[in-house]
Design an enzyme around this catalytic site. Sequence first.
Site, mmCIF file in Angstrom:
data_model
loop_
_atom_site.group_PDB
_atom_site.id
_atom_site.type_symbol
_atom_site.label_atom_id
_atom_site.label_comp_id
_atom_site.label_asym_id
_atom_site.label_seq_id
_atom_site.Cartn_x
_atom_site.Cartn_y
_atom_site.Cartn_z
ATOM 1 N NE ARG A 66 3.043 52.309 -18.254
ATOM 2 C CZ ARG A 66 3.204 51.323 -17.384
ATOM 3 N NH1 ARG A 66 3.434 50.087 -17.805
ATOM 4 N NH2 ARG A 66 3.171 51.555 -16.092
ATOM 5 C CE1 TYR A 205 -5.830 57.771 -21.477
ATOM 6 C CE2 TYR A 205 -3.814 56.945 -20.504
ATOM 7 C CZ TYR A 205 -4.927 57.753 -20.439
ATOM 8 O OH TYR A 205 -5.138 58.548 -19.351
ATOM 9 C CE LYS A 214 7.250 55.983 -18.768
ATOM 10 N NZ LYS A 214 6.698 55.948 -17.488
ATOM 11 C CG HIS A 234 10.171 54.753 -14.613
ATOM 12 N ND1 HIS A 234 9.218 53.937 -14.052
ATOM 13 C CD2 HIS A 234 9.499 55.833 -15.081
ATOM 14 C CE1 HIS A 234 8.025 54.499 -14.168
ATOM 15 N NE2 HIS A 234 8.164 55.654 -14.782
ATOM 16 C CB SER A 256 3.636 53.686 -13.214
ATOM 17 O OG SER A 256 4.567 53.364 -14.212
ATOM 18 C CB CYS A 258 5.109 55.193 -6.768
ATOM 19 S SG CYS A 258 4.185 53.662 -6.842
ATOM 20 C CG ASP A 281 7.964 59.231 -16.413
ATOM 21 O OD1 ASP A 281 7.574 58.695 -15.361
ATOM 22 O OD2 ASP A 281 7.813 58.702 -17.530
ATOM 23 N NE ARG A 373 -0.728 58.845 -16.390
ATOM 24 C CZ ARG A 373 0.391 58.503 -15.763
ATOM 25 N NH1 ARG A 373 1.422 59.322 -15.761
ATOM 26 N NH2 ARG A 373 0.492 57.364 -15.129
#
Length: 583
Positions: A66, A205, A214, A234, A256, A258, A281, A373
């Site tokens: 991002r 991406y 998001k 989130h 993100s 974590c 998420d 990912r």
Amino acid sequence: MVQNEHLSKWLEEMKALCEPDAVHIVTGSEEENKELCQKLVDGGTFTRLKRENSFLACSNPEDVARVEGRTFICIKEEKDAGPNNNWADPDEMREKMRGFFKGCMRGRTMYVIPFCMGPLGSPWSRMAVEITDSAYVVVNMRIMTQIGDKPLEAMGNQDFVKCVHSVGVPLEQGQKDVSWPCNPEKTHIVHMPETREIWSFGSGYGGNAILNKKCFALRLASFMGRSEGWMAEHMLIIGITNPEGEKKYFAASFPSACGKTNLAMLQPTLPGWKVECVGDDIAWLHWGKDGRMYAINPEAGFFGVAPGTSDETNPHALASLAKNSIFTNVALTDEGDIWWEGMTKEPPKHLISWKGKDWTPESEEKSSHPNARFTAPLSQCPVLDKAYYELEGVPLSGIIFGGRRSDTVPVMREALNWQQGTFMGAAMSSEMTAAAKGTVGKLRHDPFAMLPFCGYNMGDYFAYWLQQEQPDRKMPAIFYVNWFLKDENGKFIWPGFGDNIRALKWMFERVDNKADAIETEIGFLPTKETFPEHYEQLFARDPDLWKKEVEGLEEYFAQFGDAMPEKLKEELATLKQSIFSKK
Ligand code: GTP
Ligand code: SPV
Ligand code: MN
């Protein structure tokens, strides 16, 4: 045939603007998906893998995460976007984006993807359409959300959220495409919450391009939720069952990379305990008629961090991606399968790295990008909770906040009440990860793990959290965890992963008033009898570190000015007083 008049009008406009060679209304069918995947293989974007119906894509090294610096919230009044967002005037930005999009799909196909976030038929679901010139985005969206005919039909003649995406690389006649077209210089990720528009240009991406995630389900949805009385967060969602068979749901919000996906699929090391996954998420929260907070997972897939995922850390993630999955920026094995750092103890002797280079264990570079990912269907998760499909979602007993901190913040604690819990969420900070462009490891404030995802002024968002507490509501308990404490040698003190069930057990039993705790200035902590090992290190409250923490927060909160709620300033003042009077 498109029957929705908002859609047909918008498509005409977009065709005229983007000038694609062809328009493809996505149906979501199996055959269509096969054809698109084959097209991606033929074009060099995809490598077909040995595992069933699965593919590897490697991006341009300039387009790997991002880009928060190029992400904009365009609301009429700048103050409503807040210091947490890049702002631009919506009309000016729309003109700028129209300039970027003019002719941007020449030589390409414009895919039109109707999609539904949340269970079809749920009053909490929301409809949208994404236009994109990337077939990679289409096949990812097919895993991440429900696309095509069914949502289109369910949409009827309603209006919807309008998402426009282009990789930003028009092709001249006869010009050969590259395997990962993108336009990093011009990348812009633009949100206009008031008019329900998203314009994304230049990146192919993840969250930059898969706009359901998001851009819609967090940035736009947080704004929509506030005006409609619900919340977009989130957060992962899990069901926990104790050995007696009692079940409770928790949601947890970590920044993100974590640990959300890992906690969402945790395989407990404590006998008799079970954890089931509703989401990993994003959670959309609302209040039920019974006064409880309910959560739905608006997504249908996982877009998970690959490196570090192994049979030891997260076996359920590995099972979820055994087939029908897409891998981005991981390494290719000689057998035609995938590998990444941490997948196995012994690395393979030879790989092709995500950069397309020969790789051996002696290589200096990593074989996979740290933000590599996997895209895998939720339905393949062996511990998927059946309640994922419930139209009203699941009732929450607790909310967990957390971040990546090598010191200061204890491994777990509980807020004394909703107000202190909201303060804990607002006070979150975490060491940065590779999920966003920036300095990995740098500590930054990330309130509610929403810093990059809140579609309006964070001060107003804090106030909205406080407002949730009302006399007729049964408020979930609030906890704060930190799995990432390190000792003086830089080693993690808490084992983490499957052992996190020990923290979940304490929280579960706190909700039932069955676990002991001691009250401190930073909330309730477990007793030493419950966590005898490394107790002093795991639950330290070093006054010097906390003084620094409090001073950092004063500075951070100050930037929100009038929007900063008094109640949170009071929480901070109370904490400061008890810390500074300590010695
Ligand atoms: P996003 O998809 O970016 O939102 O990330 P996420 O929050 O879902 O993070 P994820 O679960 O993918 O974990 C990211 C990294 O943290 C991985 O490298 C994990 O191995 C690591 N991690 C997750 N849980 C733990 C834990 O309990 N302890 C430790 N030490 N590391 C963990
Ligand atoms: C995150 O960064 O929090 C993600 C990955 O979940 S992305 O969808 O790319 O934003
Ligand atoms: Mn995330």
